[in-house]
Scaffold this motif. Structure first.
Motif, PDB file in Angstrom:
ATOM      1  N   ALA A  86       0.799  -1.225   0.000  1.00 36.18           N
ATOM      2  CA  ALA A  86       0.000   0.000   0.000  1.00 36.18           C
ATOM      3  C   ALA A  86       0.831   1.275   0.000  1.00 36.18           C
ATOM      4  O   ALA A  86       0.354   2.317  -0.445  1.00 36.18           O
ATOM      5  CB  ALA A  86      -0.945  -0.004   1.210  1.00 36.18           C
ATOM      6  N   ALA A  87       2.064   1.196   0.478  1.00 37.19           N
ATOM      7  CA  ALA A  87       2.874   2.415   0.590  1.00 37.19           C
ATOM      8  C   ALA A  87       4.246   2.273  -0.058  1.00 37.19           C
ATOM      9  O   ALA A  87       5.040   3.214   0.004  1.00 37.19           O
ATOM     10  CB  ALA A  87       3.037   2.783   2.067  1.00 37.19           C
ATOM     11  N   THR A  88       4.526   1.136  -0.641  1.00 38.79           N
ATOM     12  CA  THR A  88       5.833   0.834  -1.252  1.00 38.79           C
ATOM     13  C   THR A  88       6.997   1.203  -0.328  1.00 38.79           C
ATOM     14  O   THR A  88       7.975   1.805  -0.746  1.00 38.79           O
ATOM     15  CB  THR A  88       6.006   1.488  -2.642  1.00 38.79           C
ATOM     16  N   VAL A  89       6.853   0.820   0.933  1.00 39.64           N
ATOM     17  CA  VAL A  89       7.886   1.036   1.944  1.00 39.64           C
ATOM     18  C   VAL A  89       8.255  -0.326   2.521  1.00 39.64           C
ATOM     19  O   VAL A  89       7.374  -1.115   2.855  1.00 39.64           O
ATOM     20  CB  VAL A  89       7.385   1.978   3.066  1.00 39.64           C
ATOM     21  N   ASN A  90       9.554  -0.581   2.631  1.00 33.83           N
ATOM     22  CA  ASN A  90      10.034  -1.846   3.165  1.00 33.83           C
ATOM     23  C   ASN A  90      10.330  -1.698   4.659  1.00 33.83           C
ATOM     24  O   ASN A  90      11.266  -0.999   5.028  1.00 33.83           O
ATOM     25  CB  ASN A  90      11.290  -2.299   2.405  1.00 33.83           C
ATOM     26  N   LEU A  91       9.525  -2.349   5.493  1.00 35.10           N
ATOM     27  CA  LEU A  91       9.708  -2.289   6.941  1.00 35.10           C
ATOM     28  C   LEU A  91      10.440  -3.530   7.437  1.00 35.10           C
ATOM     29  O   LEU A  91      10.418  -4.573   6.785  1.00 35.10           O
ATOM     30  CB  LEU A  91       8.347  -2.214   7.649  1.00 35.10           C
ATOM     31  N   ASN A 100      11.114   0.546  16.682  1.00 34.75           N
ATOM     32  CA  ASN A 100      12.229   1.496  16.766  1.00 34.75           C
ATOM     33  C   ASN A 100      12.434   2.313  15.501  1.00 34.75           C
ATOM     34  O   ASN A 100      13.370   3.099  15.425  1.00 34.75           O
ATOM     35  CB  ASN A 100      13.524   0.740  17.096  1.00 34.75           C
ATOM     36  N   ILE A 101      11.578   2.132  14.499  1.00 35.50           N
ATOM     37  CA  ILE A 101      11.753   2.898  13.262  1.00 35.50           C
ATOM     38  C   ILE A 101      10.892   4.155  13.302  1.00 35.50           C
ATOM     39  O   ILE A 101       9.961   4.275  14.102  1.00 35.50           O
ATOM     40  CB  ILE A 101      11.405   2.059  12.010  1.00 35.50           C
ATOM     41  N   GLN A 161       2.525   2.946  22.184  1.00 32.80           N
ATOM     42  CA  GLN A 161       3.057   4.102  21.464  1.00 32.80           C
ATOM     43  C   GLN A 161       2.557   4.140  20.024  1.00 32.80           C
ATOM     44  O   GLN A 161       2.087   3.147  19.492  1.00 32.80           O
ATOM     45  CB  GLN A 161       4.593   4.087  21.469  1.00 32.80           C
ATOM     46  N   VAL A 162       2.701   5.336  19.424  1.00 29.79           N
ATOM     47  CA  VAL A 162       2.429   5.557  17.997  1.00 29.79           C
ATOM     48  C   VAL A 162       3.751   5.949  17.357  1.00 29.79           C
ATOM     49  O   VAL A 162       4.482   6.783  17.896  1.00 29.79           O
ATOM     50  CB  VAL A 162       1.425   6.710  17.782  1.00 29.79           C
ATOM     51  N   ARG A 163       4.049   5.350  16.194  1.00 25.45           N
ATOM     52  CA  ARG A 163       5.265   5.712  15.457  1.00 25.45           C
ATOM     53  C   ARG A 163       4.910   6.057  14.023  1.00 25.45           C
ATOM     54  O   ARG A 163       4.143   5.357  13.378  1.00 25.45           O
ATOM     55  CB  ARG A 163       6.292   4.583  15.499  1.00 25.45           C
ATOM     56  N   ARG A 164       5.471   7.155  13.549  1.00 24.75           N
ATOM     57  CA  ARG A 164       5.284   7.598  12.174  1.00 24.75           C
ATOM     58  C   ARG A 164       6.445   7.082  11.345  1.00 24.75           C
ATOM     59  O   ARG A 164       7.608   7.300  11.672  1.00 24.75           O
ATOM     60  CB  ARG A 164       5.221   9.120  12.115  1.00 24.75           C
ATOM     61  N   VAL A 165       6.112   6.372  10.281  1.00 23.28           N
ATOM     62  CA  VAL A 165       7.112   5.753   9.426  1.00 23.28           C
ATOM     63  C   VAL A 165       7.609   6.761   8.403  1.00 23.28           C
ATOM     64  O   VAL A 165       6.803   7.433   7.738  1.00 23.28           O
ATOM     65  CB  VAL A 165       6.525   4.517   8.707  1.00 23.28           C
ATOM     66  N   ASP A 166       8.911   6.832   8.253  1.00 24.18           N
ATOM     67  CA  ASP A 166       9.519   7.672   7.245  1.00 24.18           C
ATOM     68  C   ASP A 166       9.398   6.974   5.903  1.00 24.18           C
ATOM     69  O   ASP A 166       9.856   5.833   5.747  1.00 24.18           O
ATOM     70  CB  ASP A 166      10.994   7.919   7.611  1.00 24.18           C
ATOM     71  N   ALA A 167       8.810   7.600   4.910  1.00 23.45           N
ATOM     72  CA  ALA A 167       8.577   6.991   3.604  1.00 23.45           C
ATOM     73  C   ALA A 167       9.870   6.642   2.882  1.00 23.45           C
ATOM     74  O   ALA A 167       9.849   5.915   1.902  1.00 23.45           O
ATOM     75  CB  ALA A 167       7.730   7.915   2.737  1.00 23.45           C
TER      76      ALA A 167
END
Length: 169
Positions: A86-91, A100-101, A161-167
């Motif tokens: 959905a976001a083309t981000v590799n977690l 921790n990201i 917690q809430v974490r915002r992922v860097d694209a």
């Protein structure tokens, strides 16, 4: 004839129960939040639609620790695959690494796509993807891939917690 002592005892129990119910409503931050009061931005709506498209394919898939297929999936694998599609981000693959990201943000500042983390026991962590309007997608150990409400008393109680992922990850 009704015994006066029984009435007094039962009345005290009812008062105590009422006080406990009222106070328990104030015990958890997520259930008291104004998070659902703001409308989604156009970008958030697009992100929500992309994650919901992913969800439609995976809805109801059973939970399996270490699983990463339609035969069974765990929470961190669901988050990893949802972000890839959905976001083309590799977690990272595990909840511990995902926790921790990106950047930690305040609960009330959560946006669609932010990762929600929960401490479900002394050593166990759980992760899901915030969809807006107090809803999040996750792989439940009891019901498989589903959407739940963060203000559900269980989730509100174990919220971490809430974490915002860097694209750019």
């Amino acid at each position: 004839m009704i015994n006066r002592d029984i009435l007094i005892r039962n009345g005290c129990r009812a008062c105590l129960l009422s006080i406990i119910i009222v106070l328990s409503g104030c015990s958890s931050h997520p259930s008291n939040s104004n998070l659902a009061k703001r409308p989604l931005t156009a970008l958030e709506q697009d992100q929500r639609d992309a994650f919901l498209g992913f969800y439609q394919k995976w809805q109801g898939v059973p939970y399996r620790l270490g699983g990463m297929s339609f035969n069974g999936i765990d929470c961190s694998a669901l988050v990893k695959l949802a972000y890839q599609e959905a976001a083309t981000v590799n977690l990272p693959r595990t909840t511990a690494l995902q926790a921790n990201i990106g950047t930690e943000v305040d609960y009330d500042a959560a946006n669609v796509g932010d990762l929600l983390f929960f401490k479900t026991s002394l050593r166990t962590r759980h992760v899901g993807i915030y969809l807006g309007n107090k809803q999040f997608m996750h792989a439940s150990t009891s019901k498989g891939v589903m959407i739940s409400r963060i203000d559900n008393p269980y989730w509100a109680d174990v919220f971490w917690q809430v974490r915002r992922v860097d694209a750019r990850l």
